[in-house]
Enzyme design. Sequence first.
Site, PDB file in Angstrom:
ATOM      1  N   LYS A  66       2.457  -3.580   6.595  1.00  0.00           N
ATOM      2  CA  LYS A  66       2.860  -3.577   5.177  1.00  0.00           C
ATOM      3  C   LYS A  66       4.370  -3.325   5.058  1.00  0.00           C
ATOM      4  CE  LYS A  66      -1.282  -4.203   3.391  1.00  0.00           C
ATOM      5  NZ  LYS A  66      -1.651  -5.511   2.822  1.00  0.00           N
ATOM      6  N   SER A  72       0.845  -1.197   0.000  1.00  0.00           N
ATOM      7  CA  SER A  72       0.000   0.000   0.000  1.00  0.00           C
ATOM      8  C   SER A  72       0.874   1.239   0.000  1.00  0.00           C
ATOM      9  CB  SER A  72      -0.848  -0.029   1.273  1.00  0.00           C
ATOM     10  OG  SER A  72      -1.395   1.237   1.546  1.00  0.00           O
ATOM     11  N   TYR A 126      -1.526  -0.931  11.007  1.00  0.00           N
ATOM     12  CA  TYR A 126      -1.832  -1.511   9.696  1.00  0.00           C
ATOM     13  C   TYR A 126      -0.706  -1.186   8.707  1.00  0.00           C
ATOM     14  CZ  TYR A 126      -3.464  -1.267   4.897  1.00  0.00           C
ATOM     15  OH  TYR A 126      -3.529  -1.372   3.540  1.00  0.00           O
TER      16      TYR A 126
HETATM   17  N1  UFG Z   1     -12.493  11.447   3.685  1.00  0.00           N
HETATM   18  C1  UFG Z   1     -13.493  12.304   4.071  1.00  0.00           C
HETATM   19  N2  UFG Z   1     -14.614  11.779   4.617  1.00  0.00           N
HETATM   20  C2  UFG Z   1     -14.805  10.432   4.801  1.00  0.00           C
HETATM   21  C3  UFG Z   1     -13.758   9.547   4.397  1.00  0.00           C
HETATM   22  C4  UFG Z   1     -12.616  10.098   3.853  1.00  0.00           C
HETATM   23  O1  UFG Z   1     -13.368  13.527   3.934  1.00  0.00           O
HETATM   24  O2  UFG Z   1     -15.858  10.015   5.324  1.00  0.00           O
HETATM   25  C5  UFG Z   1     -11.277  11.999   3.055  1.00  0.00           C
HETATM   26  C6  UFG Z   1      -9.989  11.704   3.799  1.00  0.00           C
HETATM   27  O3  UFG Z   1      -9.752  12.681   4.792  1.00  0.00           O
HETATM   28  C7  UFG Z   1      -8.962  11.687   2.665  1.00  0.00           C
HETATM   29  C8  UFG Z   1      -9.758  11.173   1.470  1.00  0.00           C
HETATM   30  O4  UFG Z   1     -11.123  11.369   1.791  1.00  0.00           O
HETATM   31  O5  UFG Z   1      -8.561  13.004   2.370  1.00  0.00           O
HETATM   32  C9  UFG Z   1      -9.539   9.693   1.192  1.00  0.00           C
HETATM   33  O6  UFG Z   1      -9.790   8.958   2.389  1.00  0.00           O
HETATM   34  P1  UFG Z   1      -9.919   7.360   2.380  1.00  0.00           P
HETATM   35  O7  UFG Z   1     -10.226   6.945   3.775  1.00  0.00           O
HETATM   36  O8  UFG Z   1     -10.858   6.922   1.316  1.00  0.00           O
HETATM   37  O9  UFG Z   1      -8.475   6.872   1.931  1.00  0.00           O
HETATM   38  P2  UFG Z   1      -7.065   7.132   2.639  1.00  0.00           P
HETATM   39  O10 UFG Z   1      -6.232   7.815   1.610  1.00  0.00           O
HETATM   40  O11 UFG Z   1      -7.158   7.755   3.959  1.00  0.00           O
HETATM   41  O12 UFG Z   1      -6.657   5.615   2.930  1.00  0.00           O
HETATM   42  C10 UFG Z   1      -6.253   4.768   1.905  1.00  0.00           C
HETATM   43  C11 UFG Z   1      -6.531   3.313   2.250  1.00  0.00           C
HETATM   44  C12 UFG Z   1      -5.694   2.862   3.403  1.00  0.00           C
HETATM   45  C13 UFG Z   1      -4.259   3.206   3.191  1.00  0.00           C
HETATM   46  C14 UFG Z   1      -4.127   4.679   2.880  1.00  0.00           C
HETATM   47  C15 UFG Z   1      -2.721   5.073   2.588  1.00  0.00           C
HETATM   48  O13 UFG Z   1      -7.883   3.130   2.585  1.00  0.00           O
HETATM   49  O14 UFG Z   1      -5.798   1.457   3.491  1.00  0.00           O
HETATM   50  O15 UFG Z   1      -4.913   4.982   1.726  1.00  0.00           O
HETATM   51  O16 UFG Z   1      -2.282   4.370   1.479  1.00  0.00           O
HETATM   52  F1  UFG Z   1      -3.548   2.945   4.316  1.00  0.00           F
END
Ligand code: UFG
Length: 336
Positions: free
Chosen positions: A152, A124, A148
Amino acid sequence: MSILVTGGAGYIGSHVCVELLAAGEDIVLLDNFSNAERTVADRISELSGRTFPVCDVDLLDREGLGRVFAGHDIESVIHLAGRKAVGESVSLPVLYYHNNITGTLHLCQAMAEAGCHSMVFSSSATVYGANPIVPFREDFALSATSPYGMTKVVIERILTDLAAAEPDWRFCLLRYFNPIGAHPSGLLGERPDGVPNNLLPYIAQVAAGQRTHLTVFGDDYPTRDGTGVRDYLHVVDLALGHLKALAYVRAHAGAEAVNLGTGTGYSVLEIVAAFERASGLKIPYIVAPRRAGDIAVMSADPAKAERLLGWKALRGLDDMCADAWRFASRAAEELN
Ligand code: UFG
Protein backbone atom coordinates in the site's frame (compact mmCIF):
# COMPACT_ATOMS: atom_id res chain seq x y z
CA MET A 1 -19.03 6.37 -19.88
CA SER A 2 -18.50 3.88 -17.06
CA ILE A 3 -16.61 3.52 -13.81
CA LEU A 4 -14.38 0.46 -13.74
CA VAL A 5 -14.41 -1.14 -10.28
CA THR A 6 -11.48 -3.54 -9.82
CA GLY A 7 -12.14 -6.02 -7.03
CA GLY A 8 -15.81 -5.15 -7.52
CA ALA A 9 -17.04 -8.51 -6.21
CA GLY A 10 -15.13 -8.24 -2.93
CA TYR A 11 -16.42 -7.16 0.47
CA ILE A 12 -15.82 -3.43 -0.02
CA GLY A 13 -16.06 -3.45 -3.84
CA SER A 14 -19.55 -4.96 -3.86
CA HIS A 15 -20.85 -2.20 -1.57
CA VAL A 16 -19.13 0.43 -3.73
CA CYS A 17 -20.85 -1.01 -6.85
CA VAL A 18 -24.29 -0.88 -5.20
CA GLU A 19 -23.83 2.76 -4.21
CA LEU A 20 -22.47 3.76 -7.64
CA LEU A 21 -25.47 2.15 -9.36
CA ALA A 22 -27.86 3.78 -6.89
CA ALA A 23 -26.30 7.14 -7.75
CA GLY A 24 -27.00 6.54 -11.45
CA GLU A 25 -23.44 5.70 -12.53
CA ASP A 26 -22.73 3.01 -15.11
CA ILE A 27 -20.18 0.46 -13.95
CA VAL A 28 -17.95 -2.30 -15.24
CA LEU A 29 -17.17 -4.84 -12.51
CA LEU A 30 -13.74 -6.48 -12.79
CA ASP A 31 -12.65 -9.28 -10.48
CA ASN A 32 -10.52 -12.43 -10.75
CA PHE A 33 -12.88 -14.12 -8.25
CA SER A 34 -9.94 -15.48 -6.25
CA ASN A 35 -11.50 -14.23 -3.03
CA ALA A 36 -15.08 -13.49 -4.07
CA GLU A 37 -18.08 -15.47 -5.18
CA ARG A 38 -19.57 -15.09 -8.64
CA THR A 39 -23.07 -14.79 -7.15
CA VAL A 40 -22.05 -11.43 -5.67
CA ALA A 41 -22.54 -9.77 -9.08
CA ASP A 42 -26.12 -11.17 -9.21
CA ARG A 43 -26.79 -9.82 -5.74
CA ILE A 44 -25.55 -6.37 -6.75
CA SER A 45 -27.94 -6.51 -9.73
CA GLU A 46 -30.79 -7.65 -7.53
CA LEU A 47 -30.24 -4.83 -5.05
CA SER A 48 -29.84 -2.12 -7.68
CA GLY A 49 -32.30 -3.36 -10.31
CA ARG A 50 -29.55 -2.73 -12.87
CA THR A 51 -27.36 -4.89 -15.08
CA PHE A 52 -23.71 -4.23 -15.89
CA PRO A 53 -20.74 -5.99 -17.53
CA VAL A 54 -18.70 -8.36 -15.39
CA CYS A 55 -15.08 -8.99 -16.48
CA ASP A 56 -13.40 -12.07 -15.04
CA VAL A 57 -9.90 -10.68 -15.50
CA ASP A 58 -6.76 -10.75 -13.37
CA LEU A 59 -4.77 -7.50 -13.23
CA LEU A 60 -1.64 -9.57 -13.88
CA ASP A 61 -3.14 -10.38 -17.31
CA ARG A 62 -1.97 -7.22 -19.07
CA GLU A 63 -3.52 -8.14 -22.43
CA GLY A 64 -6.83 -9.09 -20.84
CA LEU A 65 -6.84 -5.73 -19.09
CA GLY A 66 -6.16 -3.96 -22.39
CA ARG A 67 -9.22 -5.71 -23.84
CA VAL A 68 -11.38 -4.46 -20.94
CA PHE A 69 -10.42 -0.86 -21.74
CA ALA A 70 -10.77 -1.43 -25.49
CA GLY A 71 -14.24 -2.93 -25.03
CA HIS A 72 -15.71 -0.34 -22.65
CA ASP A 73 -15.72 3.42 -22.44
CA ILE A 74 -14.05 3.83 -19.02
CA GLU A 75 -14.08 7.32 -17.52
CA SER A 76 -12.56 6.63 -14.08
CA VAL A 77 -11.34 3.65 -12.08
CA ILE A 78 -12.03 2.66 -8.49
CA HIS A 79 -9.17 0.29 -7.77
CA LEU A 80 -9.77 -2.15 -4.93
CA ALA A 81 -8.36 -5.39 -6.35
CA GLY A 82 -5.51 -6.82 -4.32
CA ARG A 83 -4.49 -9.41 -1.80
CA LYS A 84 -5.17 -8.26 1.74
CA ALA A 85 -4.27 -10.84 4.40
CA VAL A 86 -1.53 -9.40 6.62
CA GLY A 87 -0.31 -12.77 7.97
CA GLU A 88 -0.31 -14.44 4.55
CA SER A 89 1.75 -11.55 3.16
CA VAL A 90 4.48 -12.28 5.71
CA SER A 91 4.75 -15.89 4.45
CA LEU A 92 4.27 -15.06 0.76
CA PRO A 93 5.88 -11.65 0.20
CA VAL A 94 6.74 -12.14 -3.49
CA LEU A 95 3.16 -13.13 -4.27
CA TYR A 96 1.91 -10.00 -2.49
CA TYR A 97 4.39 -7.57 -4.05
CA HIS A 98 3.86 -9.03 -7.51
CA ASN A 99 0.09 -9.20 -7.33
CA ASN A 100 -0.62 -5.83 -5.73
CA ILE A 101 2.15 -3.71 -7.26
CA THR A 102 2.48 -5.27 -10.74
CA GLY A 103 -1.32 -5.39 -10.96
CA THR A 104 -1.51 -1.65 -10.23
CA LEU A 105 1.27 -0.85 -12.74
CA HIS A 106 -0.63 -2.81 -15.41
CA LEU A 107 -3.74 -0.88 -14.55
CA CYS A 108 -1.95 2.47 -14.91
CA GLN A 109 -0.51 1.37 -18.28
CA ALA A 110 -3.91 0.25 -19.56
CA MET A 111 -5.52 3.46 -18.31
CA ALA A 112 -2.85 5.61 -20.02
CA GLU A 113 -3.39 3.75 -23.32
CA ALA A 114 -7.12 4.38 -23.07
CA GLY A 115 -6.71 8.05 -22.12
CA CYS A 116 -8.29 7.46 -18.70
CA HIS A 117 -6.47 9.34 -15.94
CA SER A 118 -8.57 9.34 -12.79
CA MET A 119 -8.48 6.74 -10.05
CA VAL A 120 -9.73 6.26 -6.52
CA PHE A 121 -7.33 3.85 -4.81
CA SER A 122 -8.08 1.56 -1.92
CA SER A 123 -5.26 2.22 0.54
CA SER A 124 -5.26 1.45 4.24
CA ALA A 125 -4.49 2.90 7.65
CA THR A 126 -1.77 0.27 7.69
CA VAL A 127 0.42 2.86 5.86
CA TYR A 128 0.87 4.62 9.23
CA GLY A 129 2.87 1.57 10.42
CA ALA A 130 3.39 1.31 14.16
CA ASN A 131 2.84 5.03 14.75
CA PRO A 132 2.14 5.59 18.47
CA ILE A 133 0.54 9.05 18.06
CA VAL A 134 -3.25 9.04 17.61
CA PRO A 135 -5.34 10.14 15.85
CA PHE A 136 -3.50 9.50 12.56
CA ARG A 137 -3.26 12.45 10.19
CA GLU A 138 -2.61 12.24 6.46
CA ASP A 139 0.64 14.22 6.74
CA PHE A 140 2.26 11.63 9.07
CA ALA A 141 5.31 9.72 7.75
CA LEU A 142 4.44 6.39 6.16
CA SER A 143 5.87 2.98 7.01
CA ALA A 144 4.74 -0.62 7.09
CA THR A 145 4.90 -3.58 9.43
CA SER A 146 4.05 -6.25 6.82
CA PRO A 147 4.61 -6.87 3.10
CA TYR A 148 0.87 -6.25 2.62
CA GLY A 149 1.24 -2.84 4.27
CA MET A 150 4.33 -2.11 2.20
CA THR A 151 2.40 -2.79 -1.02
CA LYS A 152 0.00 0.00 0.00
CA VAL A 153 2.88 2.38 0.85
CA VAL A 154 4.61 1.65 -2.47
CA ILE A 155 1.43 1.98 -4.56
CA GLU A 156 0.61 5.32 -2.89
CA ARG A 157 4.12 6.46 -3.81
CA ILE A 158 3.85 5.25 -7.41
CA LEU A 159 0.54 7.06 -7.92
CA THR A 160 1.84 10.22 -6.25
CA ASP A 161 4.97 10.17 -8.46
CA LEU A 162 2.81 9.65 -11.55
CA ALA A 163 0.59 12.62 -10.69
CA ALA A 164 3.70 14.76 -10.14
CA ALA A 165 5.23 13.68 -13.47
CA GLU A 166 2.11 13.94 -15.62
CA PRO A 167 -0.42 16.61 -14.66
CA ASP A 168 -3.33 14.82 -16.39
CA TRP A 169 -3.52 12.22 -13.63
CA ARG A 170 -5.94 12.51 -10.73
CA PHE A 171 -5.77 10.21 -7.70
CA CYS A 172 -7.55 9.97 -4.38
CA LEU A 173 -5.79 7.54 -2.04
CA LEU A 174 -8.34 6.39 0.52
CA ARG A 175 -6.82 5.18 3.78
CA TYR A 176 -9.46 2.90 5.26
CA PHE A 177 -9.54 2.26 8.97
CA ASN A 178 -11.53 -0.86 10.06
CA PRO A 179 -14.57 -1.44 7.85
CA ILE A 180 -17.17 -3.76 9.38
CA GLY A 181 -20.90 -4.41 8.98
CA ALA A 182 -22.75 -5.41 5.86
CA HIS A 183 -25.44 -4.22 3.47
CA PRO A 184 -28.66 -3.73 5.49
CA SER A 185 -30.46 -6.11 3.08
CA GLY A 186 -28.34 -9.00 4.41
CA LEU A 187 -27.38 -9.84 0.80
CA LEU A 188 -23.80 -8.55 0.79
CA GLY A 189 -21.13 -8.79 3.45
CA GLU A 190 -17.79 -10.22 4.39
CA ARG A 191 -17.47 -13.95 3.95
CA PRO A 192 -13.85 -14.95 4.59
CA ASP A 193 -12.46 -18.25 3.36
CA GLY A 194 -11.30 -20.48 6.24
CA VAL A 195 -10.52 -19.09 9.69
CA PRO A 196 -11.23 -15.33 9.76
CA ASN A 197 -8.25 -13.08 10.52
CA ASN A 198 -10.34 -10.07 11.42
CA LEU A 199 -12.33 -9.47 14.58
CA LEU A 200 -15.89 -9.00 13.30
CA PRO A 201 -16.08 -12.02 10.97
CA TYR A 202 -14.63 -14.13 13.79
CA ILE A 203 -17.17 -12.90 16.34
CA ALA A 204 -19.97 -13.46 13.81
CA GLN A 205 -18.89 -17.07 13.31
CA VAL A 206 -18.84 -17.62 17.08
CA ALA A 207 -22.37 -16.17 17.30
CA ALA A 208 -23.51 -18.44 14.45
CA GLY A 209 -22.17 -21.50 16.30
CA GLN A 210 -19.43 -22.16 13.73
CA ARG A 211 -16.68 -21.57 16.33
CA THR A 212 -16.71 -22.15 20.08
CA HIS A 213 -15.13 -18.91 21.28
CA LEU A 214 -13.24 -15.77 20.35
CA THR A 215 -9.58 -15.40 21.26
CA VAL A 216 -8.86 -11.85 22.45
CA PHE A 217 -5.29 -11.02 21.50
CA GLY A 218 -3.92 -9.28 24.57
CA ASP A 219 -5.55 -7.51 27.53
CA ASP A 220 -2.44 -5.67 28.69
CA TYR A 221 -2.44 -2.73 26.23
CA PRO A 222 -2.48 0.79 27.68
CA THR A 223 -6.18 1.25 26.78
CA ARG A 224 -9.47 1.61 28.74
CA ASP A 225 -9.85 -2.14 29.32
CA GLY A 226 -6.44 -3.40 28.16
CA THR A 227 -7.66 -4.66 24.76
CA GLY A 228 -6.74 -3.16 21.36
CA VAL A 229 -8.67 -0.11 20.15
CA ARG A 230 -9.59 0.41 16.48
CA ASP A 231 -11.60 2.92 14.45
CA TYR A 232 -14.44 0.76 13.08
CA LEU A 233 -16.64 2.18 10.33
CA HIS A 234 -19.71 0.86 8.53
CA VAL A 235 -18.89 -0.57 5.08
CA VAL A 236 -21.80 1.42 3.56
CA ASP A 237 -20.32 4.67 4.91
CA LEU A 238 -16.98 3.57 3.48
CA ALA A 239 -18.59 2.85 0.09
CA LEU A 240 -20.20 6.30 0.07
CA GLY A 241 -16.74 7.77 0.71
CA HIS A 242 -15.70 6.35 -2.68
CA LEU A 243 -18.47 8.28 -4.43
CA LYS A 244 -17.28 11.49 -2.77
CA ALA A 245 -13.68 10.67 -3.78
CA LEU A 246 -14.83 10.02 -7.34
CA ALA A 247 -16.46 13.46 -7.47
CA TYR A 248 -13.20 14.89 -6.14
CA VAL A 249 -10.92 13.27 -8.75
CA ARG A 250 -13.31 14.31 -11.50
CA ALA A 251 -12.65 17.92 -10.54
CA HIS A 252 -9.07 18.02 -9.22
CA ALA A 253 -5.68 17.00 -10.61
CA GLY A 254 -2.89 15.62 -8.39
CA ALA A 255 -2.83 12.92 -5.72
CA GLU A 256 -4.53 13.36 -2.34
CA ALA A 257 -4.47 10.88 0.54
CA VAL A 258 -7.58 10.91 2.72
CA ASN A 259 -8.43 8.93 5.87
CA LEU A 260 -11.80 7.22 5.96
CA GLY A 261 -12.63 6.55 9.60
CA THR A 262 -15.02 7.87 12.24
CA GLY A 263 -12.44 9.30 14.65
CA THR A 264 -13.91 7.15 17.45
CA GLY A 265 -12.13 4.05 18.73
CA TYR A 266 -13.66 0.96 20.33
CA SER A 267 -11.85 -1.80 22.22
CA VAL A 268 -12.16 -5.51 21.42
CA LEU A 269 -14.32 -6.02 24.53
CA GLU A 270 -16.57 -3.07 23.58
CA ILE A 271 -17.08 -4.67 20.17
CA VAL A 272 -17.93 -8.00 21.83
CA ALA A 273 -20.50 -6.25 24.04
CA ALA A 274 -22.03 -4.38 21.07
CA PHE A 275 -22.29 -7.60 19.06
CA GLU A 276 -23.95 -9.34 22.02
CA ARG A 277 -26.53 -6.52 22.15
CA ALA A 278 -27.17 -6.71 18.40
CA SER A 279 -27.49 -10.49 18.25
CA GLY A 280 -28.95 -11.22 21.68
CA LEU A 281 -26.30 -13.95 21.98
CA LYS A 282 -23.40 -14.49 24.35
CA ILE A 283 -19.94 -14.41 22.75
CA PRO A 284 -17.62 -16.61 24.85
CA TYR A 285 -13.99 -15.53 24.74
CA ILE A 286 -10.60 -16.35 26.16
CA VAL A 287 -7.66 -13.97 26.51
CA ALA A 288 -4.39 -14.93 24.81
CA PRO A 289 -1.08 -13.08 24.35
CA ARG A 290 -0.86 -10.12 21.96
CA ARG A 291 -0.85 -10.89 18.22
CA ALA A 292 2.50 -10.13 16.54
CA GLY A 293 2.45 -6.81 14.71
CA ASP A 294 -0.63 -5.39 16.51
CA ILE A 295 -0.51 -1.95 18.12
CA ALA A 296 -2.57 -0.61 21.01
CA VAL A 297 -4.67 2.08 19.32
CA MET A 298 -5.42 3.09 15.74
CA SER A 299 -7.81 5.90 15.00
CA ALA A 300 -8.37 8.39 12.22
CA ASP A 301 -8.37 12.12 12.20
CA PRO A 302 -11.34 12.36 9.79
CA ALA A 303 -11.17 16.16 9.34
CA LYS A 304 -9.59 16.09 5.86
CA ALA A 305 -12.30 13.75 4.52
CA GLU A 306 -14.96 16.19 5.67
CA ARG A 307 -13.12 19.27 4.44
CA LEU A 308 -11.93 17.94 1.07
CA LEU A 309 -14.58 15.40 0.14
CA GLY A 310 -17.57 16.50 2.23
CA TRP A 311 -17.70 12.97 3.70
CA LYS A 312 -18.46 11.91 7.24
CA ALA A 313 -19.33 8.47 8.62
CA LEU A 314 -22.95 8.48 9.79
CA ARG A 315 -23.68 4.93 10.94
CA GLY A 316 -23.00 3.95 14.55
CA LEU A 317 -21.60 0.83 16.17
CA ASP A 318 -25.01 -0.75 16.89
CA ASP A 319 -25.94 -0.54 13.18
CA MET A 320 -22.55 -1.98 12.20
CA CYS A 321 -23.08 -4.99 14.48
CA ALA A 322 -26.77 -5.49 13.61
CA ASP A 323 -25.99 -5.47 9.88
CA ALA A 324 -22.96 -7.75 10.31
CA TRP A 325 -25.12 -10.21 12.26
CA ARG A 326 -27.98 -10.12 9.72
CA PHE A 327 -25.56 -11.10 6.95
CA ALA A 328 -23.63 -13.67 9.01
CA SER A 329 -26.74 -15.43 10.32
CA ARG A 330 -28.13 -15.72 6.76
CA ALA A 331 -24.77 -17.00 5.50
CA ALA A 332 -24.67 -19.60 8.31
CA GLU A 333 -28.25 -20.74 7.49
CA GLU A 334 -27.27 -21.17 3.82
CA LEU A 335 -24.40 -23.45 4.92
CA ASN A 336 -26.75 -25.68 6.96
N1 UFG B 1 -8.55 -9.30 17.44
C1 UFG B 1 -8.75 -10.23 18.43
N2 UFG B 1 -9.10 -11.49 18.08
C2 UFG B 1 -9.26 -11.88 16.77
C3 UFG B 1 -9.05 -10.92 15.75
C4 UFG B 1 -8.69 -9.64 16.12
O1 UFG B 1 -8.60 -9.92 19.62
O2 UFG B 1 -9.57 -13.07 16.52
C5 UFG B 1 -8.20 -7.92 17.81
C6 UFG B 1 -6.87 -7.43 17.27
O3 UFG B 1 -5.82 -7.78 18.14
C7 UFG B 1 -7.11 -5.93 17.13
C8 UFG B 1 -8.60 -5.83 16.81
O4 UFG B 1 -9.17 -7.06 17.22
O5 UFG B 1 -6.91 -5.30 18.37
C9 UFG B 1 -8.89 -5.63 15.33
O6 UFG B 1 -8.22 -6.66 14.59
P1 UFG B 1 -8.54 -6.92 13.04
O7 UFG B 1 -7.71 -8.08 12.62
O8 UFG B 1 -10.00 -7.01 12.81
O9 UFG B 1 -8.06 -5.57 12.34
P2 UFG B 1 -6.60 -4.92 12.33
O10 UFG B 1 -6.78 -3.56 12.91
O11 UFG B 1 -5.55 -5.76 12.89
O12 UFG B 1 -6.34 -4.94 10.75
C10 UFG B 1 -7.00 -4.07 9.89
C11 UFG B 1 -7.11 -4.65 8.49
C12 UFG B 1 -5.76 -4.78 7.86
C13 UFG B 1 -4.99 -3.51 7.96
C14 UFG B 1 -4.94 -3.06 9.41
C15 UFG B 1 -4.24 -1.76 9.57
O13 UFG B 1 -7.71 -5.91 8.52
O14 UFG B 1 -5.96 -5.06 6.49
O15 UFG B 1 -6.27 -2.90 9.89
O16 UFG B 1 -4.92 -0.79 8.86
F1 UFG B 1 -3.72 -3.71 7.54
